[in-house]
Design a protein around this motif. Structure first.
Motif, PDB file in Angstrom:
ATOM      1  N   MET A   1      46.022  26.487  33.155  1.00 60.53           N
ATOM      2  CA  MET A   1      45.772  26.758  34.575  1.00 60.53           C
ATOM      3  C   MET A   1      45.564  28.252  34.778  1.00 60.53           C
ATOM      4  N   ALA A   2      44.510  28.605  35.505  1.00 57.95           N
ATOM      5  CA  ALA A   2      44.200  30.015  35.750  1.00 57.95           C
ATOM      6  C   ALA A   2      45.258  30.643  36.660  1.00 57.95           C
ATOM      7  N   THR A   3      45.629  31.883  36.331  1.00 51.36           N
ATOM      8  CA  THR A   3      46.590  32.607  37.149  1.00 51.36           C
ATOM      9  C   THR A   3      45.904  33.113  38.411  1.00 51.36           C
ATOM     10  N   ALA A   4      46.570  32.942  39.537  1.00 49.12           N
ATOM     11  CA  ALA A   4      45.991  33.398  40.801  1.00 49.12           C
ATOM     12  C   ALA A   4      45.853  34.910  40.793  1.00 49.12           C
ATOM     13  N   LYS A   5      44.766  35.400  41.333  1.00 50.53           N
ATOM     14  CA  LYS A   5      44.544  36.838  41.408  1.00 50.53           C
ATOM     15  C   LYS A   5      45.460  37.456  42.458  1.00 50.53           C
ATOM     16  N   PRO A   6      45.964  38.659  42.207  1.00 50.30           N
ATOM     17  CA  PRO A   6      46.733  39.360  43.250  1.00 50.30           C
ATOM     18  C   PRO A   6      45.876  39.561  44.502  1.00 50.30           C
ATOM     19  N   ILE A   7      46.523  39.538  45.651  1.00 51.25           N
ATOM     20  CA  ILE A   7      45.807  39.689  46.915  1.00 51.25           C
ATOM     21  C   ILE A   7      45.860  41.146  47.365  1.00 51.25           C
ATOM     22  N   ILE A   8      44.674  41.707  47.587  1.00 53.98           N
ATOM     23  CA  ILE A   8      44.513  43.100  47.966  1.00 53.98           C
ATOM     24  C   ILE A   8      43.927  43.168  49.369  1.00 53.98           C
ATOM     25  N   LEU A   9      44.463  44.075  50.174  1.00 56.58           N
ATOM     26  CA  LEU A   9      43.906  44.335  51.497  1.00 56.58           C
ATOM     27  C   LEU A   9      42.946  45.517  51.379  1.00 56.58           C
ATOM     28  N   PHE A  26      40.393  40.909  42.129  1.00 51.74           N
ATOM     29  CA  PHE A  26      41.429  40.483  43.064  1.00 51.74           C
ATOM     30  C   PHE A  26      40.882  39.491  44.090  1.00 51.74           C
ATOM     31  N   THR A  27      41.805  38.852  44.777  1.00 51.32           N
ATOM     32  CA  THR A  27      41.456  38.166  46.014  1.00 51.32           C
ATOM     33  C   THR A  27      41.549  39.220  47.116  1.00 51.32           C
ATOM     34  N   VAL A  28      40.442  39.472  47.789  1.00 51.66           N
ATOM     35  CA  VAL A  28      40.353  40.592  48.721  1.00 51.66           C
ATOM     36  C   VAL A  28      40.330  40.094  50.165  1.00 51.66           C
ATOM     37  N   LEU A  29      41.228  40.648  50.957  1.00 51.60           N
ATOM     38  CA  LEU A  29      41.220  40.432  52.400  1.00 51.60           C
ATOM     39  C   LEU A  29      40.695  41.710  53.046  1.00 51.60           C
ATOM     40  N   ASP A  30      39.666  41.584  53.858  1.00 52.76           N
ATOM     41  CA  ASP A  30      39.106  42.762  54.526  1.00 52.76           C
ATOM     42  C   ASP A  30      39.798  42.975  55.863  1.00 52.76           C
ATOM     43  N   VAL A 297      40.415  54.296  42.982  1.00 52.99           N
ATOM     44  CA  VAL A 297      41.023  53.301  43.871  1.00 52.99           C
ATOM     45  C   VAL A 297      41.152  51.973  43.144  1.00 52.99           C
ATOM     46  N   VAL A 298      40.067  51.569  42.502  1.00 56.45           N
ATOM     47  CA  VAL A 298      40.062  50.288  41.782  1.00 56.45           C
ATOM     48  C   VAL A 298      40.954  50.349  40.556  1.00 56.45           C
ATOM     49  N   ASP A 299      40.823  51.414  39.757  1.00 61.00           N
ATOM     50  CA  ASP A 299      41.568  51.511  38.502  1.00 61.00           C
ATOM     51  C   ASP A 299      43.074  51.563  38.721  1.00 61.00           C
ATOM     52  N   THR A 300      43.508  52.250  39.775  1.00 64.81           N
ATOM     53  CA  THR A 300      44.941  52.345  40.058  1.00 64.81           C
ATOM     54  C   THR A 300      45.518  50.969  40.372  1.00 64.81           C
ATOM     55  N   LEU A 301      44.805  50.196  41.170  1.00 66.33           N
ATOM     56  CA  LEU A 301      45.251  48.840  41.479  1.00 66.33           C
ATOM     57  C   LEU A 301      45.209  47.963  40.225  1.00 66.33           C
ATOM     58  N   ALA A 302      44.161  48.122  39.421  1.00 66.26           N
ATOM     59  CA  ALA A 302      44.035  47.321  38.200  1.00 66.26           C
ATOM     60  C   ALA A 302      45.185  47.596  37.240  1.00 66.26           C
ATOM     61  N   HIS A 304      48.159  48.769  37.999  1.00 70.16           N
ATOM     62  CA  HIS A 304      49.426  48.310  38.569  1.00 70.16           C
ATOM     63  C   HIS A 304      49.618  46.815  38.352  1.00 70.16           C
ATOM     64  N   PHE A 305      48.558  46.054  38.518  1.00 69.23           N
ATOM     65  CA  PHE A 305      48.669  44.598  38.386  1.00 69.23           C
ATOM     66  C   PHE A 305      48.245  44.099  37.005  1.00 69.23           C
ATOM     67  N   ALA A 306      48.053  45.045  36.067  1.00 69.46           N
ATOM     68  CA  ALA A 306      47.758  44.717  34.670  1.00 69.46           C
ATOM     69  C   ALA A 306      46.560  43.789  34.538  1.00 69.46           C
ATOM     70  N   VAL A 307      45.496  44.147  35.249  1.00 72.39           N
ATOM     71  CA  VAL A 307      44.237  43.422  35.079  1.00 72.39           C
ATOM     72  C   VAL A 307      43.210  44.403  34.536  1.00 72.39           C
ATOM     73  N   ALA A 308      42.232  43.878  33.789  1.00 68.66           N
ATOM     74  CA  ALA A 308      41.267  44.744  33.115  1.00 68.66           C
ATOM     75  C   ALA A 308      40.211  45.246  34.092  1.00 68.66           C
ATOM     76  N   SER A 309      39.979  46.543  34.066  1.00 68.92           N
ATOM     77  CA  SER A 309      38.934  47.133  34.891  1.00 68.92           C
ATOM     78  C   SER A 309      37.566  46.671  34.407  1.00 68.92           C
ATOM     79  N   PRO A 310      36.602  46.485  35.316  1.00 66.79           N
ATOM     80  CA  PRO A 310      35.238  46.133  34.891  1.00 66.79           C
ATOM     81  C   PRO A 310      34.613  47.191  33.993  1.00 66.79           C
TER      82      PRO A 310
END
Length: 324
Positions: A1-9, A26-30, A297-302, A304-310
């Motif tokens: 099962m895929a892990t849910a992406k962290p939600i970012i505002l 991430f799952t992005v809320l604008d 901005v993107v790399d710092t969040l990546a 923190h949540f241990a996800v790979a940057s594009p």
């Protein structure tokens, strides 16, 4: 099962490519663009938010209360005057800015402003363009920054980069700030005393309640009729009314301003004064630095949540709040 992406505002105006990277990771809320809509939106979705991509949105205690599961704020800017930093710290929320990324270009801009001001380059340019060189033969002598003592107000990442450049020019240096630093440079606990000892003040401090109108009539009078002010910090650090009065009375020699109290509105008295150099808040305004700021901005969040940057491994380490 895929892990849910962290939600970012997403509370930042970022380039489209940076928005695409956020959505890939991430799952992005604008955040709604109109501040009047923030409370209702956060009431419905705030509890989901784990991280915030920030630029100019005001983050106060009430906003933080509406995002109780927030872990991190990643700011595009170096300045954090739109953030209640103490409230963030009290909630143990990580806070990162970009002062380490934009320091070089802002320092370069500050030095450019200082040289333009002291060598009177804008008026000299107008002198040539108007054909006056042919008629008048000589242009009035200017001032040498190398012979000046320069006071840096706020010796953080940006202030230190400016000091490094000024040292190469042979300037005498001193500084004022909330904390004494481990540097070989005189420290002044009082900004008026720093001004009295210097020929120029360069302002790099953050805007806080303590620094609002820090440069007032008392400081300008201490700087004196041969003194200069360069502001690449935030406009309200300078009391513009006091500055205009000091210029009108010839109590200071001139000013170079990249920031203003009510920008983009600039007082007509400053626009009309040829001893004042004006630029439109462009301290970090290069293609290279603005791209790195958005990447951060993107790399710092990546990270923190241990996800790979594009873009693979991020090139720049996260940076804690810089309060000079």
């Amino acid at each position: 099962m895929a892990t849910a992406k962290p939600i970012i505002l997403n509370a930042a105006e970022l380039p489209e490519w940076a928005n695409a990277e956020l959505h890939a990771l991430f799952t992005v809320l604008d955040l709604p663009k109109h501040p009047a809509d923030h409370a209702d939106f956060l009431k419905r979705r705030g509890h989901e938010v784990r991280g915030i991509a920030l630029r100019k949105t005001r983050i106060d205690a009430a906003f933080l209360d509406a995002v109780p599961n927030l872990d991190i704020i990643s700011s595009y800017s170096a300045g954090l005057d739109n953030v209640d930093v103490e409230a963030v710290k009290a909630r143990r929320i990580a806070l990162a800015n970009t002062s380490h990324i934009l320091a070089d270009d802002v320092a370069n801009a500050a030095l450019g402003l200082a040289l333009t001001l002291t060598r009177d380059l804008i008026n000299a340019d107008a002198f040539v363009r108007a054909g006056r060189w042919v008629r008048e033969k000589h242009y009035p002598l200017a001032r040498s920054i190398s012979s000046m003592k320069v006071g840096i107000v706020g010796l953080g990442t940006i202030g230190s980069a400016i000091a490094h450049r000024l040292k190469a020019f042979g300037c005498g240096l001193a500084y004022f700030g909330p904390n004494r630093k481990a540097v070989d440079m005189p420290y002044f606990e009082n900004v008026a005393e720093l001004a009295r000892a210097c020929d120029m003040l360069i302002l790099t401090c953050p805007l806080t309640p303590a620094t609002r109108h820090l440069i007032d009539a008392t400081v300008l009078d201490a700087l004196g009729p041969d003194g200069f002010v360069v502001n690449i910090a935030r406009g309200p650090v300078v009391d513009e009314t006091a500055l205009i009065a000091a210029l009108a009375a010839n109590r200071i020699a001139g000013a170079a301003l990249d920031v203003f109290e009510h920008e983009p509105q600039v007082p007509e008295a400053l626009i009309a004064d040829r001893r004042v150099v004006l630029t439109p808040h462009l301290g970090s305004g290069t293609q290279e630095t603005r791209r790195r700021m958005a990447e951060n901005v993107v790399d710092t969040l990546a990270r923190h949540f241990a996800v790979a940057s594009p873009r693979g491994e991020a090139a720049h380490a996260a940076h804690a709040v810089d309060v000079a």
